[in-house]
Write a protein that holds these residues in place. Structure first.
Motif, PDB file in Angstrom:
ATOM      1  N   LEU A 196      -8.393  10.085  -5.162  1.00 20.50           N
ATOM      2  CA  LEU A 196      -7.784  10.381  -3.858  1.00 20.50           C
ATOM      3  C   LEU A 196      -8.017   9.158  -2.986  1.00 20.50           C
ATOM      4  O   LEU A 196      -9.152   8.825  -2.662  1.00 20.50           O
ATOM      5  N   MET A 197      -6.935   8.482  -2.623  1.00 20.54           N
ATOM      6  CA  MET A 197      -7.040   7.197  -1.923  1.00 20.54           C
ATOM      7  C   MET A 197      -6.414   7.282  -0.538  1.00 20.54           C
ATOM      8  O   MET A 197      -5.204   7.451  -0.396  1.00 20.54           O
ATOM      9  N   ALA A 198      -7.268   7.167   0.485  1.00 25.78           N
ATOM     10  CA  ALA A 198      -6.772   7.095   1.859  1.00 25.78           C
ATOM     11  C   ALA A 198      -6.237   5.697   2.109  1.00 25.78           C
ATOM     12  O   ALA A 198      -6.873   4.704   1.751  1.00 25.78           O
ATOM     13  N   THR A 199      -5.052   5.604   2.710  1.00 21.44           N
ATOM     14  CA  THR A 199      -4.463   4.289   2.958  1.00 21.44           C
ATOM     15  C   THR A 199      -3.495   4.327   4.135  1.00 21.44           C
ATOM     16  O   THR A 199      -2.909   5.359   4.445  1.00 21.44           O
ATOM     17  N   HIS A 200      -3.374   3.154   4.786  1.00 22.05           N
ATOM     18  CA  HIS A 200      -2.332   2.938   5.795  1.00 22.05           C
ATOM     19  C   HIS A 200      -1.216   2.077   5.227  1.00 22.05           C
ATOM     20  O   HIS A 200      -0.227   1.813   5.894  1.00 22.05           O
ATOM     21  N   ASP A 201      -1.434   1.573   4.011  1.00 18.62           N
ATOM     22  CA  ASP A 201      -0.570   0.519   3.469  1.00 18.62           C
ATOM     23  C   ASP A 201       0.677   1.117   2.815  1.00 18.62           C
ATOM     24  O   ASP A 201       0.742   1.303   1.609  1.00 18.62           O
ATOM     25  N   TYR A 202       1.684   1.402   3.665  1.00 17.94           N
ATOM     26  CA  TYR A 202       2.893   2.049   3.153  1.00 17.94           C
ATOM     27  C   TYR A 202       3.688   1.112   2.247  1.00 17.94           C
ATOM     28  O   TYR A 202       4.426   1.557   1.376  1.00 17.94           O
ATOM     29  N   GLN A 203       3.540  -0.192   2.461  1.00 14.80           N
ATOM     30  CA  GLN A 203       4.245  -1.158   1.610  1.00 14.80           C
ATOM     31  C   GLN A 203       3.712  -1.075   0.176  1.00 14.80           C
ATOM     32  O   GLN A 203       4.473  -1.070  -0.793  1.00 14.80           O
ATOM     33  N   LEU A 204       2.394  -0.988   0.068  1.00  7.21           N
ATOM     34  CA  LEU A 204       1.759  -0.856  -1.246  1.00  7.21           C
ATOM     35  C   LEU A 204       2.194   0.453  -1.909  1.00  7.21           C
ATOM     36  O   LEU A 204       2.549   0.492  -3.081  1.00  7.21           O
ATOM     37  N   MET A 205       2.193   1.533  -1.115  1.00  9.38           N
ATOM     38  CA  MET A 205       2.601   2.832  -1.640  1.00  9.38           C
ATOM     39  C   MET A 205       4.044   2.834  -2.120  1.00  9.38           C
ATOM     40  O   MET A 205       4.382   3.497  -3.094  1.00  9.38           O
ATOM     41  N   SER A 206       4.894   2.076  -1.419  1.00  9.06           N
ATOM     42  CA  SER A 206       6.312   2.076  -1.788  1.00  9.06           C
ATOM     43  C   SER A 206       6.515   1.437  -3.162  1.00  9.06           C
ATOM     44  O   SER A 206       7.472   1.733  -3.870  1.00  9.06           O
ATOM     45  N   LYS A 207       5.580   0.559  -3.569  1.00  7.53           N
ATOM     46  CA  LYS A 207       5.666  -0.030  -4.915  1.00  7.53           C
ATOM     47  C   LYS A 207       5.310   0.996  -5.972  1.00  7.53           C
ATOM     48  O   LYS A 207       5.902   1.046  -7.034  1.00  7.53           O
ATOM     49  N   TYR A 208       4.295   1.794  -5.674  1.00 11.60           N
ATOM     50  CA  TYR A 208       3.799   2.751  -6.654  1.00 11.60           C
ATOM     51  C   TYR A 208       3.819   4.138  -6.035  1.00 11.60           C
ATOM     52  O   TYR A 208       2.816   4.626  -5.532  1.00 11.60           O
ATOM     53  N   GLY A 209       4.969   4.773  -6.026  1.00  7.70           N
ATOM     54  CA  GLY A 209       5.065   6.096  -5.431  1.00  7.70           C
ATOM     55  C   GLY A 209       4.238   7.115  -6.199  1.00  7.70           C
ATOM     56  O   GLY A 209       4.100   7.022  -7.406  1.00  7.70           O
ATOM     57  N   ASN A 210       3.687   8.067  -5.501  1.00  9.21           N
ATOM     58  CA  ASN A 210       2.878   9.114  -6.114  1.00  9.21           C
ATOM     59  C   ASN A 210       2.801  10.301  -5.179  1.00  9.21           C
ATOM     60  O   ASN A 210       3.302  10.251  -4.053  1.00  9.21           O
ATOM     61  N   ARG A 211       2.145  11.344  -5.621  1.00  8.66           N
ATOM     62  CA  ARG A 211       1.927  12.493  -4.747  1.00  8.66           C
ATOM     63  C   ARG A 211       1.147  12.061  -3.493  1.00  8.66           C
ATOM     64  O   ARG A 211       0.268  11.207  -3.559  1.00  8.66           O
ATOM     65  N   THR A 212       1.506  12.658  -2.357  1.00  2.00           N
ATOM     66  CA  THR A 212       0.922  12.274  -1.073  1.00  2.00           C
ATOM     67  C   THR A 212       0.404  13.491  -0.331  1.00  2.00           C
ATOM     68  O   THR A 212       1.074  14.522  -0.275  1.00  2.00           O
ATOM     69  N   ILE A 213      -0.783  13.361   0.238  1.00  2.00           N
ATOM     70  CA  ILE A 213      -1.324  14.370   1.149  1.00  2.00           C
ATOM     71  C   ILE A 213      -1.405  13.709   2.520  1.00  2.00           C
ATOM     72  O   ILE A 213      -2.049  12.669   2.670  1.00  2.00           O
ATOM     73  N   LYS A 214      -0.710  14.300   3.494  1.00  2.00           N
ATOM     74  CA  LYS A 214      -0.569  13.654   4.804  1.00  2.00           C
ATOM     75  C   LYS A 214      -1.261  14.476   5.898  1.00  2.00           C
ATOM     76  O   LYS A 214      -1.018  15.684   6.023  1.00  2.00           O
TER      77      LYS A 214
END
Length: 238
Positions: free
Chosen positions: A194-212
């Protein structure tokens, strides 16, 4: 499948202040999940509840075989042996070598056999690509290497779950990419991340399930419209 984490109808507090209400989600073995949301929306509070820093007062929650609602103070170290926690600022001991940083954690969690300790240190440093750096001091390493040491430290007790709180927050984009790929590989080996992040650019490369975390609630992409497709990190970060 038996979930590693189960949170049901939970309200999360800091002291008497309600931070998140009606929290409801599960994490299964080997899942890689992003925890997102603006600063101050409760991401860290949620993580701290999972690793026993904040008590769970309302609702039901479990991590592995530990019931968070009934968790006693003396049980917290045992819970944390099942978890690996990675922080944004590494939290390495600056006056000790990489290997000594790992030994410190091992002694604190009950390791005694020096031969087995040495073998485990070699194993986890190899996993994060730092097999030749055990003798180095933290200040002799780059930011990315220090974060890899922090991940090795998180892996020491073979955890069922890695909680990573903004692990790429202090790193440049290429290094961030490498750290994300490393965490993804760890999840592929059967551990949940479970990885907390602000880095939406990084996430856009590797999409995955998200808890917001948003507006005092937790929105799980598993149950909502903003799910992103799964695309494992490739060799070149694409």
């Amino acid at each position: 499948m038996e979930p590693i984490v189960s949170i049901r109808n939970t309200n999360i507090y800091i002291d008497k202040h309600l931070i998140l209400s009606d929290v409801d989600f599960e994490i299964n073995k080997g899942e890689f999940i992003y925890l997102i949301g603006k600063t101050g929306t409760g991401k860290s509070s949620l993580l701290k509840t999972l690793y026993g820093e904040f008590p769970l007062k309302e609702g039901e929650g479990s991590v592995d075989e530990f019931n968070l609602k009934k968790l006693k103070r003396k049980q917290v170290p045992y819970l944390r042996r099942k978890l690996g926690v990675v922080f944004q600022d590494f939290q390495l001991l600056s006056d000790r070598t990489v290997a000594e940083n790992l030994i410190f954690v091992m002694k604190a969690t009950g390791w005694k056999d020096k031969v087995k300790m040495k073998e485990r240190i070699e194993e986890v440093l190899s996993k994060v690509g730092l097999e030749t750096k055990g003798f180095k001091m933290p200040h002799e390493l780059s930011g990315g290497e220090q974060q890899r040491v922090a991940i090795a430290r998180a892996l020491i007790n073979d955890p069922v779950l890695i909680l990573a709180d903004e692990p790429t927050g202090n790193l440049d984009p290429e290094t961030s990419d490498n750290i994300l790929r490393l965490l993804y590989d760890i999840s592929e080996s059967g551990r949940s991340v479970l990885m907390a992040t602000h880095d939406y650019q990084l996430m856009s490369k590797y999409g995955n399930r998200t808890i917001k975390c948003e507006g005092g609630k937790v929105i799980d992409s598993k149950n909502s419209a903003f799910a992103t497709p799964i695309e494992p990190p490739g060799e070149n970060g694409h």
